[in-house]
Design a protein around this motif. Structure first.
Motif, mmCIF file in Angstrom:
data_model
loop_
_atom_site.group_PDB
_atom_site.id
_atom_site.type_symbol
_atom_site.label_atom_id
_atom_site.label_comp_id
_atom_site.label_asym_id
_atom_site.label_seq_id
_atom_site.Cartn_x
_atom_site.Cartn_y
_atom_site.Cartn_z
ATOM 1 N N LEU A 62 11.468 -25.992 14.354
ATOM 2 C CA LEU A 62 11.967 -25.055 15.360
ATOM 3 C C LEU A 62 13.302 -25.511 15.944
ATOM 4 C CD1 LEU A 62 8.614 -24.265 17.228
ATOM 5 C CD2 LEU A 62 9.864 -22.755 15.672
ATOM 6 N N VAL A 63 13.404 -26.794 16.265
ATOM 7 C CA VAL A 63 14.637 -27.333 16.838
ATOM 8 C C VAL A 63 15.785 -27.226 15.841
ATOM 9 C CG1 VAL A 63 15.778 -29.461 17.620
ATOM 10 C CG2 VAL A 63 13.498 -28.885 18.470
ATOM 11 N N LEU A 64 15.549 -27.643 14.611
ATOM 12 C CA LEU A 64 16.617 -27.607 13.605
ATOM 13 C C LEU A 64 17.106 -26.180 13.354
ATOM 14 C CD1 LEU A 64 15.282 -30.267 11.088
ATOM 15 C CD2 LEU A 64 17.307 -30.462 12.530
ATOM 16 N N ASN A 65 16.173 -25.251 13.228
ATOM 17 C CA ASN A 65 16.584 -23.862 12.997
ATOM 18 C C ASN A 65 17.313 -23.270 14.195
ATOM 19 O OD1 ASN A 65 16.107 -22.956 10.355
ATOM 20 N ND2 ASN A 65 13.911 -23.033 10.716
ATOM 21 N N LYS B 196 25.664 -25.988 19.383
ATOM 22 C CA LYS B 196 25.400 -27.017 20.394
ATOM 23 C C LYS B 196 24.652 -26.409 21.579
ATOM 24 C CE LYS B 196 28.966 -28.828 22.628
ATOM 25 N NZ LYS B 196 30.127 -29.680 22.959
ATOM 26 N N LEU B 197 23.539 -27.050 21.960
ATOM 27 C CA LEU B 197 22.742 -26.548 23.081
ATOM 28 C C LEU B 197 22.343 -27.670 24.024
ATOM 29 C CD1 LEU B 197 20.243 -24.075 21.349
ATOM 30 C CD2 LEU B 197 22.091 -23.474 22.910
ATOM 31 N N HIS B 198 22.250 -27.315 25.290
ATOM 32 C CA HIS B 198 21.768 -28.220 26.322
ATOM 33 C C HIS B 198 20.242 -28.338 26.210
ATOM 34 C CE1 HIS B 198 20.474 -29.061 30.530
ATOM 35 N NE2 HIS B 198 21.474 -29.915 30.456
ATOM 36 N N PHE B 199 19.717 -29.490 26.561
ATOM 37 C CA PHE B 199 18.274 -29.750 26.484
ATOM 38 C C PHE B 199 17.461 -28.635 27.131
ATOM 39 C CE2 PHE B 199 14.307 -31.464 28.068
ATOM 40 C CZ PHE B 199 13.830 -32.213 27.005
ATOM 41 N N TYR C 273 22.856 -31.136 22.290
ATOM 42 C CA TYR C 273 22.388 -31.508 20.961
ATOM 43 C C TYR C 273 22.948 -30.527 19.942
ATOM 44 C CZ TYR C 273 19.151 -34.361 23.601
ATOM 45 O OH TYR C 273 18.621 -35.287 24.459
ATOM 46 N N SER C 274 23.281 -31.048 18.770
ATOM 47 C CA SER C 274 23.761 -30.209 17.676
ATOM 48 C C SER C 274 23.415 -30.882 16.354
ATOM 49 C CB SER C 274 25.270 -29.993 17.793
ATOM 50 O OG SER C 274 25.955 -31.226 17.735
#
Length: 129
Positions: A19-22, A29-32, A75-76
């Motif tokens: 889920l995170v990788l997709n 890039k996304l904030h936690f 994170y990216s």
């Protein structure tokens, strides 16, 4: 296949890692907090997933202002992560191919009808009198 390769594939197959990788593939890039909100998973579970993905070099962590204690963390995907998520596409293609080839032809009688085919892909049974 070496033990390390199996562990890598196991990491990719974990639901939350998937889920995170997709998500990072589609959003960048996304904030936690955004990852947590979008995926609707608790913080500890997300932290575990992100740490595992970082350990394998699939995800990178960027701290907005490292000198601040409350700085935002983003994170990216790394270049390796971008290559690794292609495994999901390939697995989906294989799954579709497998489903399209799973049909069974049956010749027999059911009551007054002769069953001539059962196509598992669309769950239809065809009858011929």
């Amino acid at each position: 296949m070496t033990d390390k390769k199996w562990k890598f594939l196991k990491t990719l197959s974990k639901k939350n890692n998937f889920l995170v990788l997709n998500l990072l593939r589609s959003k960048g890039k996304l904030h936690f907090a955004n990852i947590k909100r979008i995926l609707k998973i608790d913080g500890r579970t997300l932290t575990d997933a992100l740490n595992e993905l970082i350990d394998y070099g699939l995800v990178k962590k960027e701290i907005e202002e490292p000198e601040k204690r409350t700085s935002k963390v983003y994170y990216s995907l790394t270049e390796l992560g971008k290559k690794a998520v292609k495994i999901y596409d390939y697995a989906e293609q294989l799954e579709k191919e497998l489903e399209s080839k799973q049909s069974i032809v049956i010749n027999g009688n059911v009551g007054d009808n002769n069953v001539i085919a059962n196509n598992i892909e669309n769950s239809k049974i065809y009858f011929k009198k």
